[in-house]
Write an enzyme that holds these catalytic residues in place. Structure first.
Site, short mmCIF file in Angstrom:
data_model
loop_
_atom_site.label_atom_id
_atom_site.label_comp_id
_atom_site.label_asym_id
_atom_site.label_seq_id
_atom_site.Cartn_x
_atom_site.Cartn_y
_atom_site.Cartn_z
CD GLN A 91 -15.59 40.53 57.23
OE1 GLN A 91 -15.01 40.69 56.39
NE2 GLN A 91 -16.69 41.49 57.46
N GLY A 132 -27.37 52.55 51.90
CA GLY A 132 -25.19 52.93 52.82
C GLY A 132 -24.42 52.21 51.46
CG HIS A 133 -23.92 48.74 50.61
ND1 HIS A 133 -25.01 48.04 51.73
CD2 HIS A 133 -23.07 47.75 51.21
CE1 HIS A 133 -24.93 47.30 52.31
NE2 HIS A 133 -22.99 47.27 51.95
CB SER A 164 -26.61 43.68 55.83
OG SER A 164 -25.99 44.42 54.66
CG HIS A 186 -28.23 48.93 52.94
ND1 HIS A 186 -26.94 49.83 53.13
CD2 HIS A 186 -27.08 47.75 53.95
CE1 HIS A 186 -26.05 50.00 54.21
NE2 HIS A 186 -26.17 48.33 54.40
CG ASP A 232 -19.46 48.04 59.89
OD1 ASP A 232 -19.85 47.53 60.96
OD2 ASP A 232 -19.60 48.79 58.81
N GLY A 244 -22.50 42.02 50.43
CA GLY A 244 -23.94 42.00 49.59
C GLY A 244 -24.69 42.59 50.46
CG ASN A 245 -29.01 41.59 52.90
OD1 ASN A 245 -29.18 42.24 53.58
ND2 ASN A 245 -29.85 41.11 51.36
O1 PAF Z 1 -18.04 46.03 55.81
C1 PAF Z 1 -18.10 44.65 55.18
O2 PAF Z 1 -19.31 44.75 54.90
C2 PAF Z 1 -17.07 43.82 55.28
O3 PAF Z 1 -16.64 43.89 56.64
C3 PAF Z 1 -15.84 44.38 54.44
C4 PAF Z 1 -15.24 45.44 54.46
C5 PAF Z 1 -17.16 44.41 52.62
C6 PAF Z 1 -14.81 43.34 54.59
O4 PAF Z 1 -15.46 42.25 54.32
#
Ligand code: PAF
Length: 283
Positions: free
Chosen positions: A61, A36-37, A188, A34, A152, A31-32
């Site tokens: 995580q 990129g998403h 984010s 931007h 990432d 979420g949040n």
């Molecule tokens: O990159 C992320 O936002 C997170 O690590 C993911 C891949 C959604 C897993 O929680």
């Protein structure tokens, strides 16, 4: 766009799509959202008939003392953005829909080797949390394809390795990092930067570009280039975590014949932990 919170509702909708022979893409997020998403969603739109986006701030995580509680949660705004880019389904499960057992009893997925270095060394257990939740999301959605950002980079390699090793029938697409005009990678966590830190933040990417230029000018003492970069980042006000020039395929130390490299960096600027990378091909 449909929003669902349970795996039962998610599967019910996806079963209808499958019955109509439609291909399904998944964009996992915390979420949040931007640019990129949204770029991942647009690409997913062009590759599949249906696009599922998950928003789940995954506790597994985050380590002790990390920003799980403070992580920005902006569901209404995210939902508007996803409708605007024509996502079909938003999956926003509560924590107990994803994790039915206490943390200590969770079944976990570990991708050894790749996960232990860089972000995995600084954030013990982080990639176990990522691999576990992504594997669970794959099992819940059973997508044909899934899309992740290259920002990432280590995460992307961990996920690709997991998919290969566990023979998960999904195609992984990695998309180039989306940047602000001054080069700062969209994240984010950029929201944690003060105004003063925000002006310094693009130096991280400029340093990566400088290292690429140095390597191309046949400066082949990679360890020296890493040390120089760390000193410059420190001088600019960062607290560097790592800066490493590695083989792009598996993050191993590059040998003289390796032509496909990645430079990975992570550094704190105030409260924000910024990560970035740049790939280069010497061919
Ligand atoms: O990159 C992320 O936002 C997170 O690590 C993911 C891949 C959604 C897993 O929680």
């Amino acid at each position: 766009m449909i929003t669902v919170e349970t795996v039962a509702d998610l599967r019910h909708t996806i079963a209808r799509w499958r019955a109509a022979g439609e291909r399904v893409a998944l964009v996992p997020t915390m979420g949040n959202l931007h640019e990129g998403h949204l770029d991942l969603v647009r690409k997913a739109r062009s590759l599949a008939d249906r696009v599922v986006v998950s928003i789940f701030v995954n506790p597994l995580q985050f380590g002790e003392g990390e920003d799980f509680a403070a992580y920005p949660r902006t569901l209404l705004d995210d939902s508007d953005k996803l409708s605007a880019v024509a996502a079909d389904l938003l999956f926003t499960p509560p924590v107990d829909e994803v994790y039915r057992r206490p943390r200590s009893e969770q079944t976990r997925i570990e991708v050894p080797g790749l996960s232990g270095q860089f972000c995995g060394a600084s954030r013990p257990g982080h990639f176990v949390g990522v691999a576990t939740v992504v594997c669970k999301l794959f099992n819940m959605v059973q997508p044909d394809l899934a899309l992740f950002g290259e920002k990432d980079y280590q995460q992307l390699l961990v996920i690709r390795r997991m998919v290969e090793d566990l023979a998960i029938p999904v195609t992984i697409h990695g998309l180039p990092t989306v940047r602000e005009v001054d080069g700062l990678a969209r994240s984010s966590r950029n929201g944690y930067l003060s105004d003063a830190e925000r002006t310094i933040a693009p130096v991280l990417y400029r340093q990566l570009q400088q290292t690429v230029a140095d390597i191309k000018q046949r400066k082949h003492d990679l360890a020296a280039l890493e040390r120089q970069a760390l000193s410059r980042l420190e001088a600019e006000g960062f607290t560097p975590d790592y800066y490493a020039i590695r083989r792009a395929a598996d993050l191993a130390e590059p040998g003289p014949d390796d032509k496909s490299l990645v430079i990975l960096a992570a550094a704190y600027l105030g409260k924000a932990r910024l990560i970035d990378n740049i790939q280069l091909d010497l061919e």
